[in-house]
Design a protein around this motif. Sequence first.
Motif, short mmCIF file in Angstrom:
data_model
loop_
_atom_site.label_atom_id
_atom_site.label_comp_id
_atom_site.label_asym_id
_atom_site.label_seq_id
_atom_site.Cartn_x
_atom_site.Cartn_y
_atom_site.Cartn_z
N ALA A 1 -1.36 -24.03 -8.65
CA ALA A 1 -1.61 -24.75 -7.40
C ALA A 1 -2.30 -26.08 -7.67
CB ALA A 1 -2.46 -23.89 -6.45
N TYR A 2 -3.25 -26.06 -8.57
CA TYR A 2 -4.00 -27.28 -8.92
C TYR A 2 -3.08 -28.34 -9.52
CZ TYR A 2 -7.29 -30.29 -11.43
OH TYR A 2 -7.98 -31.38 -11.92
N ARG A 3 -2.13 -27.88 -10.34
CA ARG A 3 -1.21 -28.81 -11.00
C ARG A 3 -0.02 -29.19 -10.10
NH1 ARG A 3 -1.27 -29.13 -16.62
NH2 ARG A 3 0.99 -29.33 -16.58
N GLY A 4 0.11 -28.51 -8.97
CA GLY A 4 1.22 -28.81 -8.06
C GLY A 4 2.56 -28.33 -8.57
N GLU A 5 2.57 -27.19 -9.25
CA GLU A 5 3.82 -26.67 -9.83
C GLU A 5 4.37 -25.54 -8.96
OE1 GLU A 5 4.22 -26.32 -13.98
OE2 GLU A 5 2.46 -27.54 -14.42
N ALA B 1 -4.08 -26.27 -3.26
CA ALA B 1 -2.80 -26.86 -2.83
C ALA B 1 -3.00 -27.75 -1.62
CB ALA B 1 -1.81 -25.75 -2.52
N ARG C 1 -4.48 -31.11 -2.53
CA ARG C 1 -3.45 -31.99 -3.09
C ARG C 1 -2.47 -32.46 -2.01
NH1 ARG C 1 -1.77 -32.30 -8.27
NH2 ARG C 1 0.34 -32.46 -7.49
N ASP D 1 0.06 -30.55 -1.14
CA ASP D 1 1.32 -30.13 -1.74
C ASP D 1 2.05 -29.13 -0.83
OD1 ASP D 1 3.33 -28.93 -3.43
OD2 ASP D 1 2.24 -29.74 -5.15
N VAL E 1 3.96 -25.98 -2.58
CA VAL E 1 3.07 -24.92 -3.07
C VAL E 1 2.43 -24.20 -1.89
CG1 VAL E 1 0.98 -24.42 -4.38
CG2 VAL E 1 2.63 -26.06 -5.27
N SER F 1 -5.76 -35.19 2.92
CA SER F 1 -4.85 -35.69 1.88
C SER F 1 -3.88 -36.72 2.44
CB SER F 1 -4.05 -34.53 1.27
OG SER F 1 -3.01 -34.10 2.15
#
Length: 199
Positions: A96-100, A128, A131, A133, A136, A164
């Motif tokens: 989630a932190y990396r946005g994957e 998420a 970010r 995102d 996610v 965000s």
Amino acid sequence: GGFSSGSRPPASTRWSRKPGIGSVVKVRPSASVMRPARASNVSVLLSAMAGAAFAQADIADAASKGDKAAIERLLKSGADVNAQQGDGATALHWAAYRGEAELTELLLKAGAKPGLANHNGATPLWLAATRGDAAVIQALLKAGADANEQLPLGRRPLMLAARSGQVDAVRELREPGAEGNARESERETTALWQAADQG
């Protein structure tokens, strides 16, 4: 000295008969003989426990690097998808932190818990939302994450998504009914104010 009738010698005492002598004598193993074995056993146990702890965090470590191949390999070998690092972070936190989004879905299908918080109270949905995102967030909500979960300081995911500035992320959280009027405890601001703050 001596033992009363019916009593037994300590477990550490052994009996022997000297050659050519009719009497039986007690022979106690010395403490120096016993201690090394005991210490050795403890060392082996501690070593095994340390190895297990490192192995347990491997999947989260792999996720922190975005190493999908390593994660798939670890999952096939039976690794715990919810294993936590020292700060409580799991592989799902890192995804989630990396946005994957793809990795997030892989972990969720493997049984990752979307509502598990780290030691700071942060959940994957919090990361998420911060970010912004949407992909996610959508995956986490479909897996059962709570759109209205209360984060530290009374914040909600919708507030973070609003800050965000990502409209799609806000929309994903609004669809399942995230409360737009919920207020954080520190500044008493709502998601609408958070959005206005960002212009």
